[in-house]
Design an enzyme around this catalytic site. Structure first.
Site, short mmCIF file in Angstrom:
data_model
loop_
_atom_site.label_atom_id
_atom_site.label_comp_id
_atom_site.label_asym_id
_atom_site.label_seq_id
_atom_site.Cartn_x
_atom_site.Cartn_y
_atom_site.Cartn_z
N SER A 149 -12.07 -6.05 -3.69
CA SER A 149 -12.53 -6.89 -4.49
C SER A 149 -11.88 -7.27 -5.63
CB SER A 149 -14.22 -6.56 -4.85
OG SER A 149 -14.90 -7.62 -5.49
N ASP B 20 -18.76 -13.36 3.54
CA ASP B 20 -18.83 -13.02 1.99
C ASP B 20 -18.96 -14.42 1.23
OD1 ASP B 20 -17.99 -11.91 -0.22
OD2 ASP B 20 -16.21 -11.03 0.46
N HIS C 210 -19.78 -9.15 1.38
CA HIS C 210 -18.68 -8.52 0.41
C HIS C 210 -18.52 -6.99 0.42
CE1 HIS C 210 -16.02 -9.48 -2.86
NE2 HIS C 210 -16.68 -8.55 -3.65
C1 MLT Z 1 -13.08 -10.87 -9.15
O1 MLT Z 1 -13.72 -11.05 -10.07
O2 MLT Z 1 -12.09 -10.28 -9.09
C2 MLT Z 1 -13.95 -11.30 -7.99
O3 MLT Z 1 -14.85 -12.14 -8.42
C3 MLT Z 1 -14.31 -10.26 -7.29
C4 MLT Z 1 -15.37 -9.37 -8.19
O4 MLT Z 1 -16.45 -9.81 -8.26
O5 MLT Z 1 -14.75 -8.30 -8.53
#
Ligand code: MLT
Length: 228
Positions: free
Chosen positions: A123, A173, A204
């Protein structure tokens, strides 16, 4: 899976600029000499991905920093965002360089091969790994990206023809969407990288299928490198 305690003296964390964990590679058992750069998701920390790293490769060295941005004053991340999926691009550029500097310094301090570093990000961690591939490609020889999206599009695409990248994305996701994953895979391929994008029947969250697929990919990568 439990992972033996790792070193991360506050001394070394001060010296390298990131709170982190480091576990050296398996010495004699480790012919490949890989180091996995473990990059956690939003709200995680340097301990989160150690079991995953060890599951992916029994012998690789593990280096796992904690993201320095504190969202809402308490939620660690690797770079600032303005809203969900909307990134502060200037901060992302700065943090990508900063993290590349950390890996480079860590390789000297701990004595691992800086030409054999594979990022493993989930992520937010996958997004900064993708950003490093695009902005500081010399620091990574490949990457395993779980639930990644396009972090930024650089003015000039780097030459990624010597990079091997595994992406594992969730069909359902809502954050790192199917379109985003496909867009990132396309961008990396356009830069010359060999990208293996696999789909999981999930959202996710990381699943055991993600881990199994990444493990197989890494195993094949090591086998191929041995033949070179
Ligand atoms: C990010 O902010 O890198 C992406 O939205 C994934 C997350 O929620 O961390």
């Amino acid at each position: 899976m439990s992972v033996p305690t790792s070193s991360s003296s506050s001394n070394k964390s001060d010296q390298l600029g990131f709170t982190h964990r480091f576990i050296p590679s398996g010495g004699e058992n480790d012919k490949a000499g890989l180091t996995l750069l473990l990059l956690h998701g939003t709200g995680g920390n340097e301990d989160d991905l150690l079991p995953l790293g060890r599951e992916l490769d029994l012998n690789a060295g593990l280096i796992s920093p904690r993201g320095k941005i504190l969202e809402a004053g308490r939620i660690p991340r690797f770079f600032r965002r303005l809203a969900e999926g909307i990134f502060d691009i200037e901060d992302l550029k700065f943090r990508s360089q900063e993290l590349a500097g950390f890996v480079e310094k860590a390789s000297r301090v701990y004595g691992f091969d800086s030409h054999k570093v594979i990022a493993v990000g989930y992520s937010n961690g996958a997004n900064i790994a993708a950003s490093m591939l695009l902005l500081t490609p010399q620091i990574l020889s490949g990457a395993i990206l779980f639930r990644a999206m396009v972090p930024l599009v650089p003015d000039n695409l780097p030459d990624l023809s010597d990079k091997r990248i595994f992406m594992s994305s969730g069909l359902r996701d809502p954050i790192a969407t199917r379109q985003e994953a496909e867009r990132l895979s396309g961008l990396l391929k356009q830069a010359g990288a060999v990208v293996d994008l696999q789909w999981q029947d999930s959202g996710h969250q990381l699943t055991q299928d993600d881990i199994q697929a990444a493990k197989e990919w890494l195993h094949l990568l090591k086998k191929r490198k041995k033949k070179v």
